[in-house]
Design an enzyme around this catalytic site. Structure first.
Site, short mmCIF file in Angstrom:
data_model
loop_
_atom_site.label_atom_id
_atom_site.label_comp_id
_atom_site.label_asym_id
_atom_site.label_seq_id
_atom_site.Cartn_x
_atom_site.Cartn_y
_atom_site.Cartn_z
N ASP A 1 0.82 -1.21 0.00
CA ASP A 1 0.00 0.00 0.00
C ASP A 1 0.86 1.26 0.00
O ASP A 1 1.93 1.30 0.61
CB ASP A 1 -0.90 -0.02 1.24
CG ASP A 1 -1.85 1.15 1.32
OD1 ASP A 1 -2.70 1.27 0.43
OD2 ASP A 1 -1.71 1.95 2.26
N GLU B 1 0.95 -0.50 -5.12
CA GLU B 1 0.01 0.60 -5.34
C GLU B 1 0.86 1.87 -5.44
O GLU B 1 1.19 2.48 -4.43
CB GLU B 1 -1.00 0.72 -4.19
CG GLU B 1 -2.06 1.77 -4.49
CD GLU B 1 -2.60 2.47 -3.25
OE1 GLU B 1 -3.64 3.13 -3.36
OE2 GLU B 1 -1.98 2.37 -2.18
#
Length: 731
Positions: free
Chosen positions: A412, A465
């Site tokens: 993330d 990401e």
């Protein structure tokens, strides 16, 4: 019942006695336990609240230990040989009963020195097995070994159910220079709650959860739990053998993204058990190849959806026990599904029981808030320049991949890690050693992480990401890249959703939003993400983004999905998107499953299943995802009609996707095709089986020798509005 023992002066000076009873003594092994005094052995025990303490030898001989002060006991024990740590047990009388136990301070160091040295040098290989709470047997005595890295702490004690949470009872031994505090506690077993009481370098005493706990309480409680270390009985050998082939860049990968807490409410049943019984079969029936879970790591605030974790080694207790999570993964593998976890090494919350200032100093985080505090989330940023912190994070990643057989990690917020000025105005960030904005330490960490995963977890994947144009995210580390297997294509997602939100009458002016993604489609190995981030914070649902009345919205969403599934890149769809959830996602409520009573929503769900089936079974739709030769524009510039047509090819097959992004039918629409002969309709998003009105082209069309779009052959058909067609050449 034994009577209280008479007090003695003892052999410890008053200052030492006071430090022990005040919970300030930093070296308990130097004074507690057995110590040689001339020809005799003296045993000292710190047991605040105890009425009496006896040392009991294996032959049954009992020696009462006499109190120097209330709670601090000492005596010479006849017959006790120096250097025989397990040669006596303690019989302690408390107000509520009698306790029989070995003396924790009768044991020598329990952590392997070579492994400690390896960890101190920044090695992660032994970290998860050294630190935290682990079942152990020392000198034939069963118990739990506790260890905490807190190099700047003045004193550390382990507290829990087993000692009444009294920080004086079980102070730990410092293993210098590793900075690790250790203690073996006999008779403490699985299920015991515990924390570490830390007297920090700043003089403050705090209670901290175990950073390497493998089990934790459910919020709002914050204690760690000694785990049950019985091995899980995995049944996924066949899956693990095939995993690498299923996750290669030439394989079909279609990911169903799930928030475990809100997918389905099964009347209070344990979440992982309930999900294991329902979710794998559901995702398999729709043709998905993977389930991606929003972070399952222990986190204090449910509203963070897991993106502010503090337990990087423990599954969130709200969903069940660690073994329940392992069972869920095993069931997914049984159903032929891979499991990807969202994993957050970018930042962590500053809750008092967590990592923040763990030993009274900024240990895991940077000291300077310009480096150490994230301006968007008001969280703390890991100090990637510290080798022990990098080792901690890599050990966490490897733990999930190996211990739980997880097949991949989606990392993330990578962009926030790569740039020192991320979300920071001028003057509020610190340049790197070259004066630049790149976070060199984070870059090194990500490369080290991906290299470790590649070596230690063959076949597992990592997905970034990363929302910027950072070069080489999926390039090999050896070639200067970051080493990820895949990267989310945030640019494609933003451009195409922006296009779909527009009134169709204006789309002709923004045709490039659909086509621009092919300019860089092969710069990385991409996943096309329609994730949870696009259905929260006032953005509405995917269906709600489509303009017009409900029938038009559903038609456009079907069209958009078909465009996405034909486009190069792996696929990701957040739960609810497969049947057209109407409301914005709410993590406190389950999905709107009642919509499946509506044939139109069932039709959308059926389309997603068919798209997944076609995508998986037609090699031209996936096997050249990372190869520019697998794609060719046919009609890329028809902005006036808002029509796109392109070919997906492999060595032997060709499929053409034709998409009309307006409600206006295009009768007699002609477009070139690469091959002469018959072309069969494999997908028609306007078909009645998907909730459309029907009336599309015949199931088979024959090309004509009329040149168009650079091809000597062409097809002509009536192209309905808001419709995508897949046409496959028949050999």
């Amino acid at each position: 019942m034994m009577r209280d023992s008479p007090s003695i002066q003892g052999t410890l000076d008053a200052a030492t006695q006071h430090a022990l009873l005040a919970g300030r003594h930093a070296d308990p092994f130097s004074v507690l336990g057995p110590h040689q005094a001339g020809a005799h052995t003296v045993v000292r025990v710190l047991a605040p609240g105890a009425r009496t303490v006896m040392a009991v030898l294996p032959g049954g001989q009992r020696t009462p230990l006499l109190p120097m002060q209330p709670g601090l006991f000492e005596n010479t024990v006849p017959g006790l040989q120096p250097g025989a740590p397990a040669a006596y047990r303690l019989c302690i009388e408390w107000e509520g009963g009698i306790q029989h136990t070995a003396d924790p301070y009768a044991f020598g160091p329990v952590l392997d020195t070579a492994q400690l040295d390896h960890c101190a040098a920044g090695g992660w290989r032994y970290l998860a097995g050294l630190l935290g709470a682990h079942a152990a047997s020392v000198d034939g005595c069963a118990g739990t070994r506790f260890a905490l890295w807190a190099p700047n702490a003045r004193r550390v004690a382990v507290v829990g159910d087993f000692n009444g949470w009294d920080g004086r009872r079980h102070a730990m031994r410092l293993r210098y220079p590793a900075g690790v505090w250790e203690l073996f506690l006999p008779d403490v077993g699985p299920g015991a709650r515990y924390k570490f009481q830390v007297l920090g370098a700043d003089g403050h005493t705090v209670l901290k959860a175990d950073p390497l706990a493998r089990q934790a309480e459910a919020p709002p409680a914050t204690a760690s739990i000694v785990p049950d270390e019985r091995p899980f009985a995995w049944t996924d050998e066949a899956w693990m053998e095939q995993r690498a082939a299923r996750q290669r860049c030439d394989a079909p990968i279609s990911i169903y993204e799930v928030h475990a807490g809100s997918w389905f409410d099964d009347a209070g049943a344990p979440r992982w058990q309930s999900l294991a019984a329902r979710l794998p079969e559901y995702a398999r029936s729709l043709g998905f190849t993977h389930i991606e879970l929003l972070p399952v790591m222990a986190h204090p605030f449910g509203g963070s959806w897991g993106y502010q974790p503090l337990g990087l080694f423990a599954p969130a207790a709200a969903h069940g026990a660690p073994a329940d999570f392992a069972h869920f993964v095993d069931r997914c593998h049984e159903a032929g599904l891979g499991v990807i976890l969202d994993w957050v090494p970018a930042h962590f919350p500053d809750d008092a029981h967590g990592l923040a200032r763990l030993d009274g100093t900024p240990l895991y985080e940077h000291a300077d808030p310009h480096e150490g505090r994230h301006p968007d989330w008001n969280t703390l940023i890991y100090n990637y320049g510290r080798r022990e912190v990098r080792a901690f994070l890599i050990a966490s990643a490897i733990h999930w991949l190996r211990h739980y057989h997880v097949d991949g990690l989606r990392v993330d917020a990578v962009a926030s890690m790569l740039y020192r000025d991320y979300s920071r105005p001028a003057g509020q960030w610190i340049p790197n050693r070259h004066g630049g904005r790149e976070n060199l330490e984070a870059i090194d960490f990500l490369r080290e992480l991906n290299a470790a995963v590649g070596v230690q977890c063959p076949g597992a994947i990592t997905v970034a990401e990363e929302s910027t144009a950072w070069p080489g995210v999926t390039a090999p580390v050896a070639n200067g890249g970051l080493g990820f297997d895949y990267k989310w294509n945030m640019g494609w997602m933003h451009d195409t959703l922006r296009y779909m939100r527009r009134d169709p009458i204006h789309r002709r002016h923004h045709h490039h939003d659909l086509s621009f993604g092919m300019v860089y489609a092969y710069a990385e190995r991409f996943v096309l993400p329609l994730s949870h981030d696009e259905v929260v914070h006032g953005k509405g649902s995917l269906l709600g983004k489509m303009p017009g009345e409900r029938a038009a919205q559903l038609a456009q969403l079907r069209l958009y999905y078909a465009f996405m599934w034909a486009h190069p890149g792996k696929k990701l769809l957040f739960m609810g998107g497969e049947f057209g959830q109407q409301g914005e996602w709410n993590h406190d409520a389950m999905l709107q499953w009642s919509l499946l009573d509506d044939p139109a929503h069932r039709g959308l769900q059926r389309l997603v299943a068919d798209l997944n089936h076609v995508y998986a079974t037609l090699p031209e739709l996936h096997c050249r995802d990372a190869d520019p030769s697998g794609f060719a524009w046919i009609v890329g510039d028809d902005a006036d009609n808002s029509v796109l047509a392109f070919a997906r090819v492999d060595a032997s097959h060709c499929l053409v996707a034709v998409c009309n992004f307006t409600p206006v039918p295009r009768p007699g629409y002609r477009f070139g095709v690469p091959h002469a002969g018959d072309w069969r309709v494999r997908v028609d998003t306007g078909a009645t089986r998907y909730g459309g009105a029907g009336g599309g082209p015949p199931i088979c069309l024959r090309s004509e020798p009329i040149p168009a779009h650079g091809h000597p052959q062409s097809l002509v058909l009536d192209l309905p509005g808001f419709t995508a067609l897949y046409l496959r050449h028949s050999e």
